[in-house]
Write an enzyme that holds these catalytic residues in place. Structure first.
Site, short mmCIF file in Angstrom:
data_model
loop_
_atom_site.label_atom_id
_atom_site.label_comp_id
_atom_site.label_asym_id
_atom_site.label_seq_id
_atom_site.Cartn_x
_atom_site.Cartn_y
_atom_site.Cartn_z
N GLY A 45 0.77 -1.24 0.00
CA GLY A 45 0.00 0.00 0.00
C GLY A 45 0.80 1.28 0.00
O GLY A 45 0.34 2.31 -0.48
N GLU A 99 4.18 3.92 6.20
CA GLU A 99 2.98 3.08 6.11
C GLU A 99 1.89 3.82 5.35
O GLU A 99 1.84 5.06 5.36
CB GLU A 99 2.54 2.73 7.54
CG GLU A 99 1.22 2.01 7.70
CD GLU A 99 1.20 0.59 7.15
OE1 GLU A 99 1.60 0.41 5.97
OE2 GLU A 99 0.76 -0.33 7.86
N ASP A 100 1.00 3.09 4.69
CA ASP A 100 -0.09 3.75 3.96
C ASP A 100 -1.17 4.25 4.91
O ASP A 100 -1.60 5.39 4.83
CB ASP A 100 -0.69 2.83 2.87
CG ASP A 100 -1.18 1.48 3.40
OD1 ASP A 100 -0.95 1.16 4.59
OD2 ASP A 100 -1.78 0.73 2.61
N ASP A 103 -4.94 1.89 10.96
CA ASP A 103 -6.37 1.70 11.22
C ASP A 103 -6.50 1.32 12.71
O ASP A 103 -6.49 2.19 13.57
CB ASP A 103 -6.84 0.60 10.26
CG ASP A 103 -8.34 0.40 10.22
OD1 ASP A 103 -9.08 1.37 10.33
OD2 ASP A 103 -8.77 -0.75 10.05
N LYS A 131 -6.73 6.66 10.95
CA LYS A 131 -8.14 6.71 11.38
C LYS A 131 -8.13 6.78 12.91
O LYS A 131 -8.10 5.74 13.58
CB LYS A 131 -8.89 5.45 10.93
CG LYS A 131 -9.04 5.31 9.43
CD LYS A 131 -9.81 4.03 9.08
CE LYS A 131 -9.87 3.81 7.59
NZ LYS A 131 -10.40 2.48 7.22
N PHE A 152 -13.91 3.26 4.39
CA PHE A 152 -12.96 2.47 3.62
C PHE A 152 -12.51 3.29 2.42
O PHE A 152 -13.33 3.82 1.67
CB PHE A 152 -13.60 1.16 3.14
CG PHE A 152 -12.63 0.29 2.41
CD1 PHE A 152 -11.69 -0.46 3.11
CD2 PHE A 152 -12.62 0.25 1.03
CE1 PHE A 152 -10.77 -1.24 2.43
CE2 PHE A 152 -11.69 -0.53 0.35
CZ PHE A 152 -10.77 -1.28 1.06
N ASP A 159 -5.64 -0.33 -2.01
CA ASP A 159 -6.45 -1.15 -2.90
C ASP A 159 -7.80 -1.52 -2.33
O ASP A 159 -8.04 -1.45 -1.12
CB ASP A 159 -5.71 -2.46 -3.19
CG ASP A 159 -5.75 -3.41 -1.98
OD1 ASP A 159 -5.39 -2.96 -0.87
OD2 ASP A 159 -6.17 -4.56 -2.14
N ARG A 165 -5.29 0.83 -6.95
CA ARG A 165 -4.09 1.47 -6.37
C ARG A 165 -3.56 2.61 -7.22
O ARG A 165 -2.86 3.49 -6.74
CB ARG A 165 -2.95 0.44 -6.23
CG ARG A 165 -3.24 -0.70 -5.26
CD ARG A 165 -1.94 -1.51 -5.04
NE ARG A 165 -2.19 -2.79 -4.44
CZ ARG A 165 -2.29 -3.03 -3.13
NH1 ARG A 165 -2.16 -2.04 -2.29
NH2 ARG A 165 -2.49 -4.24 -2.68
P1 5GP Z 1 -4.39 -2.05 11.10
O1 5GP Z 1 -3.49 -3.18 11.49
O2 5GP Z 1 -3.88 -0.69 11.55
O3 5GP Z 1 -5.80 -2.28 11.54
O4 5GP Z 1 -4.51 -2.06 9.52
C1 5GP Z 1 -3.50 -1.56 8.73
C2 5GP Z 1 -3.59 -2.09 7.32
O5 5GP Z 1 -4.95 -2.33 6.95
C3 5GP Z 1 -3.08 -1.06 6.36
O6 5GP Z 1 -1.70 -1.23 6.11
C4 5GP Z 1 -3.91 -1.32 5.12
O7 5GP Z 1 -3.28 -2.29 4.34
C5 5GP Z 1 -5.19 -1.88 5.66
N1 5GP Z 1 -6.28 -0.88 5.71
C6 5GP Z 1 -6.83 -0.31 6.81
N2 5GP Z 1 -7.82 0.53 6.50
C7 5GP Z 1 -7.90 0.53 5.14
C8 5GP Z 1 -8.73 1.24 4.20
O8 5GP Z 1 -9.61 2.06 4.50
N3 5GP Z 1 -8.49 0.96 2.88
C9 5GP Z 1 -7.55 0.08 2.46
N4 5GP Z 1 -7.41 -0.09 1.16
N5 5GP Z 1 -6.75 -0.60 3.33
C10 5GP Z 1 -6.93 -0.37 4.64
#
Ligand code: 5GP
Length: 175
Positions: A45, A99-100, A103, A131, A152, A159, A165
Site C-alpha cells: 500500500g 505506512e499507507d 487503522d 483513522k 474504507f 487497494d 491502487r
Molecule cells: P491495522 O493493522 O492498523 O488495523 O490495519 C492496517 C492495514 O490495513 C493497512 O496497512 C492497510 O493495508 C489496511 N487498511 C486499513 N484501513 C484501510 C482502508 O480504509 N483501505 C484500504 N485499502 N486498506 C486499509
C-alpha cells in the site's frame, strides 16, 4: 469511480495529498538533521506514498521495502504475518517506517515489536493516513499526513481487492 463491484467517490484530491506529503517530509528533514535514517516502506500500500515522500527528503538515507500487513477486502482480518524483506542492518540506526494507513494500529504494533528485537537507535512511524477513532493500541504515530473518518478508502497505493491502487487522488467507499 468504480472498482470491482463497488462505487467510490473522490475524498482527498491529489493537490491536498501533495501538500501534506511535503509538510511531513519537511518535518522529517528538520527532526532528523545530522542523522542518516533507514526508511522501511511497507508494501504494497505505501509504494506511491514512499516514492513521493522520499523525493522530498534531503537527508542521506537508505530505503528498504518490507511486507507485513494482512488485509482482506474491506475488513482487517486481525491476523498479522511476519515481517519479510528487511535487507538493511538496523541495529543502532534511526528507523522510519513508511505506512499507507494506520487503522486499528495492530499491524504497526506488531512491526514495532519485531523491529525492536534488532535494537535500532530509534523508530518512528510515518503514515499517509490515520483513522484516529479506530486506533486501539498504544502506539505513537509521530508523522501523519492526513487524519480520516472510519470509512474504507482506495487509491494512491491503497487497494480494494488488489485494484484501485493506481489513482492520483484518494477515494472513499460510497455507502
Ligand atoms: P491495522 O493493522 O492498523 O488495523 O490495519 C492496517 C492495514 O490495513 C493497512 O496497512 C492497510 O493495508 C489496511 N487498511 C486499513 N484501513 C484501510 C482502508 O480504509 N483501505 C484500504 N485499502 N486498506 C486499509
Amino acid at each position: 469511480m468504480h472498482v470491482k463491484d463497488k462505487d467510490f467517490r473522490i475524498s482527498i484530491p491529489e493537490a491536498q495529498i501533495r501538500e501534506q506529503v511535503k509538510r511531513v517530509a519537511m518535518e522529517i528533514n528538520r527532526d532528523y538533521a545530522g542523522q542518516e535514517p533507514v526508511f522501511l516502506a511497507v508494501l504494497n500500500g505505501a509504494f506511491i506514498f514512499a516514492a513521493d515522500l522520499l523525493r522530498e527528503i534531503t537527508l542521506p538515507c537508505e530505503i528498504s521495502f518490507v511486507k507485513m500487513a494482512s488485509y482482506d477486502g474491506e475488513h482487517s482480518t486481525g491476523k498479522v504475518r511476519d515481517l519479510i524483506g528487511l535487507d538493511s542492518n538496523i541495529t543502532d540506526r534511526p528507523v522510519i517506517i513508511i505506512e499507507d494507513i494506520v487503522d486499528t494500529g495492530l499491524t504497526m504494533a506488531h512491526m514495532l515489536d519485531t523491529l525492536r528485537k534488532q535494537k535500532p537507535k530509534s523508530i518512528d512511524i510515518c503514515t499517509l493516513l490515520l483513522k484516529p477513532d479506530k486506533l486501539c493500541v498504544d502506539i505513537d504515530v509521530r508523522y501523519r499526513c492526513l487524519e480520516i473518518p472510519n470509512d474504507f478508502i482506495v487509491g494512491y497505493g491503497l487497494d480494494y481487492n488488489q485494484q484501485g491502487r493506481n489513482t492520483r487522488d484518494i477515494y472513499t467507499l460510497q455507502s
